[in-house]
Design a protein around this motif. Structure first.
Motif, PDB file in Angstrom:
ATOM      1  N   MET A 183     -26.646 -33.220 -24.322  1.00  0.00           N
ATOM      2  CA  MET A 183     -27.304 -32.480 -23.240  1.00  0.00           C
ATOM      3  C   MET A 183     -26.315 -31.584 -22.501  1.00  0.00           C
ATOM      4  N   GLU A 184     -25.101 -32.104 -22.319  1.00  0.00           N
ATOM      5  CA  GLU A 184     -24.097 -31.293 -21.630  1.00  0.00           C
ATOM      6  C   GLU A 184     -23.764 -30.047 -22.446  1.00  0.00           C
ATOM      7  N   GLU A 185     -23.668 -30.234 -23.783  1.00  0.00           N
ATOM      8  CA  GLU A 185     -23.365 -29.100 -24.647  1.00  0.00           C
ATOM      9  C   GLU A 185     -24.505 -28.071 -24.596  1.00  0.00           C
ATOM     10  N   LEU A 186     -25.745 -28.575 -24.574  1.00  0.00           N
ATOM     11  CA  LEU A 186     -26.891 -27.678 -24.498  1.00  0.00           C
ATOM     12  C   LEU A 186     -26.889 -26.908 -23.183  1.00  0.00           C
ATOM     13  N   GLN A 187     -26.518 -27.575 -22.088  1.00  0.00           N
ATOM     14  CA  GLN A 187     -26.458 -26.917 -20.787  1.00  0.00           C
ATOM     15  C   GLN A 187     -25.425 -25.798 -20.799  1.00  0.00           C
ATOM     16  N   VAL A 188     -24.291 -26.053 -21.468  1.00  0.00           N
ATOM     17  CA  VAL A 188     -23.247 -25.035 -21.572  1.00  0.00           C
ATOM     18  C   VAL A 188     -23.774 -23.809 -22.307  1.00  0.00           C
ATOM     19  N   ARG A 189     -24.541 -24.058 -23.387  1.00  0.00           N
ATOM     20  CA  ARG A 189     -25.104 -22.942 -24.159  1.00  0.00           C
ATOM     21  C   ARG A 189     -26.077 -22.120 -23.296  1.00  0.00           C
ATOM     22  N   PHE A 190     -26.877 -22.805 -22.491  1.00  0.00           N
ATOM     23  CA  PHE A 190     -27.801 -22.103 -21.607  1.00  0.00           C
ATOM     24  C   PHE A 190     -27.044 -21.243 -20.603  1.00  0.00           C
ATOM     25  N   GLU A 191     -25.944 -21.757 -20.094  1.00  0.00           N
ATOM     26  CA  GLU A 191     -25.138 -21.004 -19.141  1.00  0.00           C
ATOM     27  C   GLU A 191     -24.529 -19.776 -19.807  1.00  0.00           C
ATOM     28  N   GLU A 192     -24.079 -19.932 -21.059  1.00  0.00           N
ATOM     29  CA  GLU A 192     -23.529 -18.792 -21.790  1.00  0.00           C
ATOM     30  C   GLU A 192     -24.603 -17.724 -22.010  1.00  0.00           C
ATOM     31  N   LEU A 193     -25.804 -18.180 -22.334  1.00  0.00           N
ATOM     32  CA  LEU A 193     -26.910 -17.248 -22.526  1.00  0.00           C
ATOM     33  C   LEU A 193     -27.255 -16.521 -21.229  1.00  0.00           C
ATOM     34  N   SER A 194     -27.188 -17.225 -20.118  1.00  0.00           N
ATOM     35  CA  SER A 194     -27.476 -16.609 -18.822  1.00  0.00           C
ATOM     36  C   SER A 194     -26.479 -15.506 -18.510  1.00  0.00           C
ATOM     37  N   VAL A 195     -25.210 -15.761 -18.804  1.00  0.00           N
ATOM     38  CA  VAL A 195     -24.170 -14.754 -18.581  1.00  0.00           C
ATOM     39  C   VAL A 195     -24.420 -13.544 -19.479  1.00  0.00           C
ATOM     40  N   LEU A 196     -24.737 -13.812 -20.750  1.00  0.00           N
ATOM     41  CA  LEU A 196     -24.997 -12.718 -21.689  1.00  0.00           C
ATOM     42  C   LEU A 196     -26.223 -11.908 -21.271  1.00  0.00           C
ATOM     43  N   GLU A 197     -27.250 -12.604 -20.784  1.00  0.00           N
ATOM     44  CA  GLU A 197     -28.450 -11.928 -20.307  1.00  0.00           C
ATOM     45  C   GLU A 197     -28.115 -11.004 -19.137  1.00  0.00           C
ATOM     46  N   SER A 198     -27.256 -11.453 -18.257  1.00  0.00           N
ATOM     47  CA  SER A 198     -26.835 -10.650 -17.118  1.00  0.00           C
ATOM     48  C   SER A 198     -26.076  -9.404 -17.582  1.00  0.00           C
ATOM     49  N   ASP A 199     -25.240  -9.570 -18.618  1.00  0.00           N
ATOM     50  CA  ASP A 199     -24.494  -8.430 -19.158  1.00  0.00           C
ATOM     51  C   ASP A 199     -25.443  -7.394 -19.757  1.00  0.00           C
ATOM     52  N   PHE A 200     -26.487  -7.863 -20.449  1.00  0.00           N
ATOM     53  CA  PHE A 200     -27.480  -6.954 -21.008  1.00  0.00           C
ATOM     54  C   PHE A 200     -28.187  -6.174 -19.896  1.00  0.00           C
ATOM     55  N   GLU A 201     -28.502  -6.871 -18.799  1.00  0.00           N
ATOM     56  CA  GLU A 201     -29.183  -6.221 -17.681  1.00  0.00           C
ATOM     57  C   GLU A 201     -28.291  -5.163 -17.048  1.00  0.00           C
ATOM     58  N   ASP A 202     -26.998  -5.470 -16.900  1.00  0.00           N
ATOM     59  CA  ASP A 202     -26.060  -4.489 -16.339  1.00  0.00           C
ATOM     60  C   ASP A 202     -25.977  -3.255 -17.233  1.00  0.00           C
ATOM     61  N   ALA A 203     -25.976  -3.491 -18.557  1.00  0.00           N
ATOM     62  CA  ALA A 203     -25.910  -2.377 -19.503  1.00  0.00           C
ATOM     63  C   ALA A 203     -27.167  -1.511 -19.420  1.00  0.00           C
ATOM     64  N   GLU A 204     -28.324  -2.163 -19.243  1.00  0.00           N
ATOM     65  CA  GLU A 204     -29.582  -1.430 -19.133  1.00  0.00           C
ATOM     66  C   GLU A 204     -29.585  -0.543 -17.889  1.00  0.00           C
ATOM     67  N   LEU A 205     -29.074  -1.065 -16.788  1.00  0.00           N
ATOM     68  CA  LEU A 205     -29.012  -0.279 -15.552  1.00  0.00           C
ATOM     69  C   LEU A 205     -28.068   0.916 -15.708  1.00  0.00           C
ATOM     70  N   GLU A 206     -26.952   0.706 -16.406  1.00  0.00           N
ATOM     71  CA  GLU A 206     -26.005   1.791 -16.615  1.00  0.00           C
ATOM     72  C   GLU A 206     -26.607   2.872 -17.515  1.00  0.00           C
ATOM     73  N   LEU A 207     -27.406   2.451 -18.499  1.00  0.00           N
ATOM     74  CA  LEU A 207     -28.091   3.411 -19.359  1.00  0.00           C
ATOM     75  C   LEU A 207     -29.081   4.253 -18.554  1.00  0.00           C
ATOM     76  N   LEU A 208     -29.762   3.610 -17.603  1.00  0.00           N
ATOM     77  CA  LEU A 208     -30.687   4.340 -16.742  1.00  0.00           C
ATOM     78  C   LEU A 208     -29.950   5.411 -15.936  1.00  0.00           C
ATOM     79  N   ARG A 209     -28.786   5.055 -15.402  1.00  0.00           N
ATOM     80  CA  ARG A 209     -28.006   6.009 -14.616  1.00  0.00           C
ATOM     81  C   ARG A 209     -27.554   7.187 -15.481  1.00  0.00           C
ATOM     82  N   LYS A 210     -27.057   6.885 -16.683  1.00  0.00           N
ATOM     83  CA  LYS A 210     -26.575   7.949 -17.561  1.00  0.00           C
ATOM     84  C   LYS A 210     -27.728   8.819 -18.058  1.00  0.00           C
TER      85      LYS A 210
END
Length: 338
Positions: A1-28
């Motif tokens: 369960m701890e390992e699964l929680q770590v994976r979820f946290e990694e996915l959350s960080v990656l999801e945030s990076d995708f969102e930041d990239a999407e916002l930057e694309l909108l600006r450009k």
């Protein structure tokens, strides 16, 4: 369960990076398109009824909300239209729709502008807006008083101040303006609400203030920074949210005039606005989808009187085609489907 929680946290960080990239694309994208939009505005300023015909060719998701009476307004007095990203640096998803009108029989406004802010709560994210006052001429209100009632409720809500807590929202629901708006909505059907009811739109969820959204953004950012540093995140706040749940679920949409407003304006801003030339050209292409003469498509003219009921023939492309020869006139407008 701890390992699964770590994976979820990694996915959350990656999801945030995708969102930041999407916002930057909108600006450009906006930076690249802005000079083209300015050039387009110069060209179409010499083309009569450009935006009238663009809205005539609107996708079904938008056209379903354009009543025959709205079509007449667009045909006779819609001069200009513009979409702007007014807070591109901080909130690229926020935008404004600005309609320019010539003098007309329906309202005294020459400009109607409506802003949409992208805001967040702990359980929702989306567009919110404040009702816009339309100065209707006597007996010409196409919304039947809905925009005026929405503006009065908006003013009353502002006097209450912070409405982010369940207690504040209960006070809002007790306002006479709130009850009046809810009663008006009970008698209004989606099929009868004018496109101009869009100016009364508040939210597909509920009104979310800038302060509430900023606090959620701050908390989300702090949480994400901890995750990126590999620190544990305390989820006790989620339990607190459950403790503060309202004893009775409030129907936030009972006062919303245009429940699908966020979807409609997003389609206008992200599709119709950048592709306006294609929509305009389609109005003159008899082989375009919906105007090919297919037997399954009813191309008869719309009939209405001043109240929107059957009577006077309304053909928007004939209206905007005044001065053309018969051979140059665009084809008849599709009949609105029930």
């Amino acid at each position: 369960m701890e390992e699964l929680q770590v994976r979820f946290e990694e996915l959350s960080v990656l999801e945030s990076d995708f969102e930041d990239a999407e916002l930057e694309l909108l600006r450009k994208s906006e930076a690249l398109h802005t000079p083209l939009y300015k050039k387009r505005a110069q060209v179409i300023s010499r083309i009569p009824h450009f935006w009238s015909l663009v809205f005539e060719q609107a996708p079904t998701e938008i056209d379903n909300f354009i009543q025959p009476s709205d079509s007449r307004v667009f045909a006779e007095c819609l001069d200009t239209f513009e979409v702007t990203r007014f807070d591109l640096e901080n909130s690229p998803r926020s935008f404004a729709l600005k309609f320019g009108f010539s003098e007309n029989e329906w309202f005294s406004d020459t400009t109607l502008e409506k802003k949409f802010w992208f805001r967040k709560t702990k359980e929702w994210a989306g567009l919110v807006s404040e009702p816009v006052k339309i100065h209707w001429k006597k007996g010409k209100d196409l919304t039947g008083g809905l925009t005026d009632a929405a503006c009065k409720l908006g003013e009353a809500r502002q006097k209450l101040g912070n409405t982010s807590t369940p207690e504040a929202r209960k006070k809002e629901a007790a306002l006479p303006e709130y009850k009046n708006m809810a009663q008006r909505n009970e008698t209004a059907t989606e099929a009868s609400v004018s496109f101009f009811g869009l100016f009364a739109f508040v939210s597909g969820y509920r009104w979310v203030s800038a302060e509430e959204s900023a606090q959620v953004e701050k908390e989300d950012k702090e949480k994400m920074e901890k995750l990126k540093r590999g620190e544990a995140v305390d989820d006790d706040d989620d339990d607190d949210d459950d403790d503060e749940a309202e004893p009775e679920q409030q129907d936030y949409q009972e006062t919303e005039v245009f429940p699908d407003g966020d979807e409609v304006v997003t389609l206008i801003a992200e599709d119709m606005w950048p592709n306006a030339i294609k929509y305009y050209k389609a109005a003159f292409d008899e082989d375009a989808d919906g105007f090919s003469g297919d037997e399954d498509e009813d191309l008869s003219e719309i009939e209405m009187d001043d109240s929107g009921s059957e009577g006077e023939t309304v053909d928007i492309r004939a209206l905007v085609g005044k001065g053309r020869t018969a051979s140059d006139a665009p084809p008849a407008k599709k009949q609105r489907k029930a």
